[in-house]
Design a protein around this motif. Structure first.
Motif, PDB file in Angstrom:
ATOM      1  N   GLU A  27      34.946 -41.824 -17.668  1.00 56.37           N
ATOM      2  CA  GLU A  27      35.371 -40.898 -16.372  1.00 56.37           C
ATOM      3  C   GLU A  27      36.354 -40.687 -15.940  1.00 56.37           C
ATOM      4  OE1 GLU A  27      34.144 -44.991 -14.869  1.00 56.37           O
ATOM      5  OE2 GLU A  27      33.980 -44.280 -16.865  1.00 56.37           O
ATOM      6  N   VAL A  28      36.978 -42.215 -15.611  1.00 56.35           N
ATOM      7  CA  VAL A  28      38.457 -41.562 -15.003  1.00 56.35           C
ATOM      8  C   VAL A  28      39.493 -41.017 -16.144  1.00 56.35           C
ATOM      9  CG1 VAL A  28      40.538 -43.079 -14.516  1.00 56.35           C
ATOM     10  CG2 VAL A  28      38.646 -43.644 -13.590  1.00 56.35           C
ATOM     11  N   GLN A  29      39.158 -41.076 -17.505  1.00 59.16           N
ATOM     12  CA  GLN A  29      39.846 -40.240 -18.440  1.00 59.16           C
ATOM     13  C   GLN A  29      39.648 -38.535 -17.978  1.00 59.16           C
ATOM     14  OE1 GLN A  29      40.305 -40.013 -23.120  1.00 59.16           O
ATOM     15  NE2 GLN A  29      40.224 -41.271 -23.042  1.00 59.16           N
ATOM     16  N   ASN A  30      38.580 -38.934 -18.060  1.00 56.07           N
ATOM     17  CA  ASN A  30      37.927 -37.413 -17.264  1.00 56.07           C
ATOM     18  C   ASN A  30      38.669 -36.515 -16.487  1.00 56.07           C
ATOM     19  OD1 ASN A  30      36.595 -37.044 -19.748  1.00 56.07           O
ATOM     20  ND2 ASN A  30      34.670 -37.933 -19.438  1.00 56.07           N
ATOM     21  N   LYS A  31      38.552 -37.168 -15.386  1.00 52.94           N
ATOM     22  CA  LYS A  31      39.400 -37.396 -13.444  1.00 52.94           C
ATOM     23  C   LYS A  31      40.745 -36.655 -14.356  1.00 52.94           C
ATOM     24  CE  LYS A  31      35.956 -39.104 -10.766  1.00 52.94           C
ATOM     25  NZ  LYS A  31      35.310 -39.609  -9.771  1.00 52.94           N
ATOM     26  N   CYS A  32      41.286 -37.463 -14.656  1.00 50.99           N
ATOM     27  CA  CYS A  32      42.633 -37.469 -14.972  1.00 50.99           C
ATOM     28  C   CYS A  32      43.061 -35.700 -15.503  1.00 50.99           C
ATOM     29  CB  CYS A  32      43.068 -37.945 -15.892  1.00 50.99           C
ATOM     30  SG  CYS A  32      43.236 -39.640 -14.926  1.00 50.99           S
ATOM     31  N   ARG A  33      42.789 -35.922 -17.121  1.00 49.47           N
ATOM     32  CA  ARG A  33      42.549 -34.825 -17.876  1.00 49.47           C
ATOM     33  C   ARG A  33      42.798 -33.414 -16.848  1.00 49.47           C
ATOM     34  NH1 ARG A  33      38.621 -35.582 -21.222  1.00 49.47           N
ATOM     35  NH2 ARG A  33      40.512 -36.931 -23.027  1.00 49.47           N
ATOM     36  N   ASN A  34      41.409 -33.896 -16.008  1.00 50.41           N
ATOM     37  CA  ASN A  34      40.418 -32.149 -15.299  1.00 50.41           C
ATOM     38  C   ASN A  34      41.576 -31.801 -13.948  1.00 50.41           C
ATOM     39  OD1 ASN A  34      38.799 -32.156 -16.394  1.00 50.41           O
ATOM     40  ND2 ASN A  34      36.998 -32.854 -15.245  1.00 50.41           N
ATOM     41  N   GLU A  35      42.820 -33.155 -13.282  1.00 53.82           N
ATOM     42  CA  GLU A  35      43.687 -32.786 -13.116  1.00 53.82           C
ATOM     43  C   GLU A  35      44.711 -32.006 -13.198  1.00 53.82           C
ATOM     44  OE1 GLU A  35      44.973 -34.808  -9.339  1.00 53.82           O
ATOM     45  OE2 GLU A  35      46.294 -36.008 -10.508  1.00 53.82           O
ATOM     46  N   ILE A  36      44.629 -32.223 -14.419  1.00 56.93           N
ATOM     47  CA  ILE A  36      45.808 -31.930 -14.787  1.00 56.93           C
ATOM     48  C   ILE A  36      45.767 -30.581 -15.070  1.00 56.93           C
ATOM     49  CG2 ILE A  36      47.390 -32.263 -17.051  1.00 56.93           C
ATOM     50  CD1 ILE A  36      47.290 -35.400 -16.420  1.00 56.93           C
ATOM     51  N   LEU A  37      44.718 -30.338 -15.951  1.00 58.61           N
ATOM     52  CA  LEU A  37      44.464 -29.302 -16.271  1.00 58.61           C
ATOM     53  C   LEU A  37      44.311 -27.789 -15.285  1.00 58.61           C
ATOM     54  CD1 LEU A  37      42.012 -29.672 -19.658  1.00 58.61           C
ATOM     55  CD2 LEU A  37      44.155 -29.158 -20.095  1.00 58.61           C
ATOM     56  N   GLU A  38      43.586 -28.383 -14.210  1.00 54.20           N
ATOM     57  CA  GLU A  38      43.859 -27.704 -13.332  1.00 54.20           C
ATOM     58  C   GLU A  38      45.137 -27.413 -12.513  1.00 54.20           C
ATOM     59  OE1 GLU A  38      40.915 -29.370 -10.971  1.00 54.20           O
ATOM     60  OE2 GLU A  38      38.891 -28.905 -12.260  1.00 54.20           O
ATOM     61  N   THR A  39      45.815 -28.065 -12.573  1.00 56.33           N
ATOM     62  CA  THR A  39      46.657 -28.563 -11.425  1.00 56.33           C
ATOM     63  C   THR A  39      48.392 -27.745 -12.623  1.00 56.33           C
ATOM     64  OG1 THR A  39      46.596 -30.456 -10.210  1.00 56.33           O
ATOM     65  CG2 THR A  39      48.899 -29.517 -10.402  1.00 56.33           C
ATOM     66  N   GLY A  88      47.196 -42.365  -8.591  1.00 56.30           N
ATOM     67  CA  GLY A  88      46.371 -43.337  -8.290  1.00 56.30           C
ATOM     68  C   GLY A  88      46.521 -44.256  -9.208  1.00 56.30           C
ATOM     69  N   THR A  89      45.620 -43.422 -10.549  1.00 53.74           N
ATOM     70  CA  THR A  89      44.951 -44.194 -12.014  1.00 53.74           C
ATOM     71  C   THR A  89      46.515 -45.436 -12.387  1.00 53.74           C
ATOM     72  OG1 THR A  89      43.362 -42.203 -12.626  1.00 53.74           O
ATOM     73  CG2 THR A  89      44.234 -43.695 -14.082  1.00 53.74           C
ATOM     74  N   ILE A  90      47.713 -44.433 -12.548  1.00 52.01           N
ATOM     75  CA  ILE A  90      49.104 -45.346 -12.879  1.00 52.01           C
ATOM     76  C   ILE A  90      48.825 -46.389 -12.035  1.00 52.01           C
ATOM     77  CG2 ILE A  90      51.018 -45.179 -13.413  1.00 52.01           C
ATOM     78  CD1 ILE A  90      50.250 -42.281 -13.348  1.00 52.01           C
ATOM     79  N   ALA A  91      49.738 -46.284 -10.747  1.00 52.40           N
ATOM     80  CA  ALA A  91      48.890 -47.609 -10.010  1.00 52.40           C
ATOM     81  C   ALA A  91      47.803 -48.282 -10.607  1.00 52.40           C
ATOM     82  CB  ALA A  91      48.939 -47.124  -8.357  1.00 52.40           C
ATOM     83  N   GLU A  92      47.344 -48.203  -9.804  1.00 55.87           N
ATOM     84  CA  GLU A  92      46.164 -48.823  -9.952  1.00 55.87           C
ATOM     85  C   GLU A  92      46.111 -49.167 -11.681  1.00 55.87           C
ATOM     86  OE1 GLU A  92      42.600 -51.109  -8.723  1.00 55.87           O
ATOM     87  OE2 GLU A  92      43.807 -49.912  -8.309  1.00 55.87           O
ATOM     88  N   VAL A  93      46.346 -49.288 -13.118  1.00 53.41           N
ATOM     89  CA  VAL A  93      46.278 -50.241 -13.970  1.00 53.41           C
ATOM     90  C   VAL A  93      47.535 -50.616 -13.769  1.00 53.41           C
ATOM     91  CG1 VAL A  93      47.409 -49.339 -16.134  1.00 53.41           C
ATOM     92  CG2 VAL A  93      45.701 -48.197 -15.240  1.00 53.41           C
ATOM     93  N   GLN A  94      48.605 -50.299 -13.346  1.00 54.73           N
ATOM     94  CA  GLN A  94      49.915 -51.959 -13.259  1.00 54.73           C
ATOM     95  C   GLN A  94      49.197 -52.591 -11.987  1.00 54.73           C
ATOM     96  OE1 GLN A  94      52.640 -49.022 -11.718  1.00 54.73           O
ATOM     97  NE2 GLN A  94      53.848 -49.435 -13.660  1.00 54.73           N
ATOM     98  N   ARG A  95      48.399 -52.679 -10.827  1.00 54.39           N
ATOM     99  CA  ARG A  95      47.753 -53.287 -10.174  1.00 54.39           C
ATOM    100  C   ARG A  95      46.918 -54.069 -10.735  1.00 54.39           C
ATOM    101  NH1 ARG A  95      44.257 -55.190  -7.894  1.00 54.39           N
ATOM    102  NH2 ARG A  95      42.668 -53.603  -8.083  1.00 54.39           N
ATOM    103  N   LEU A  96      46.270 -53.925 -11.460  1.00 57.61           N
ATOM    104  CA  LEU A  96      45.013 -54.968 -12.968  1.00 57.61           C
ATOM    105  C   LEU A  96      45.625 -55.585 -13.338  1.00 57.61           C
ATOM    106  CD1 LEU A  96      42.177 -52.520 -12.557  1.00 57.61           C
ATOM    107  CD2 LEU A  96      42.327 -54.450 -11.310  1.00 57.61           C
ATOM    108  N   SER A  97      46.780 -54.517 -14.314  1.00 56.85           N
ATOM    109  CA  SER A  97      46.909 -55.656 -15.425  1.00 56.85           C
ATOM    110  C   SER A  97      48.840 -56.213 -14.778  1.00 56.85           C
ATOM    111  CB  SER A  97      47.152 -54.774 -16.292  1.00 56.85           C
ATOM    112  OG  SER A  97      48.712 -53.204 -15.587  1.00 56.85           O
TER     113      SER A  97
END
Length: 121
Positions: free
Chosen positions: A54-66, A85-94
């Motif tokens: 679901e996060v992948q789909n939101k990222c993809r949609n934002e990129i395609l729409e923008t 935000g997704t990149i920052a969260e991945v860096q925070r979690l990992s």
């Protein structure tokens, strides 16, 4: 950094604290540190986006729409807040950087059914 370092080399230093060999070593350290962080971030992003479609789909949609079919440039990142935000969260979690700082709650925090007391790491 390089210009300042070269200027120091050009000065007449008796103790030779600044030299081209040390400059080369510093540059390799910078390059390797940046490359390692970027490649590790990408590995974790692939894992998390695979696990969270679901996060992948939101990222993809934002990129395609923008951006549509245009290539992404650094200046475009401000127009992609969900991706950022997704990149920052991945860096925070990992904890991509091997010596990154720990995070802890400053106040009691509740997320859905989970409760974290103040000071939780």
């Amino acid at each position: 950094f390089i210009d300042v370092y070269l200027n120091e080399i050009a000065k007449d230093h008796c103790d030779e604290d600044f030299n081209k060999q040390d400059l080369g070593i510093c540059m390799m350290d910078f390059l390797q540190a940046g490359t390692e962080t970027s490649s590790t971030t990408l590995k974790w992003i692939v894992l998390y986006l695979t696990l969270h479609q679901e996060v992948q789909n939101k990222c993809r949609n934002e990129i395609l729409e923008t951006l549509g079919s245009c290539l992404c440039k650094v200046v475009d990142m401000t127009r992609l807040p969900y991706v950022q935000g997704t990149i920052a969260e991945v860096q925070r979690l990992s904890r991509v950087a091997p010596f990154s700082l720990s995070h802890k709650t400053t106040v009691e925090t509740k997320v859905e059914d989970f409760s974290f007391p103040a000071g939780s790491i």
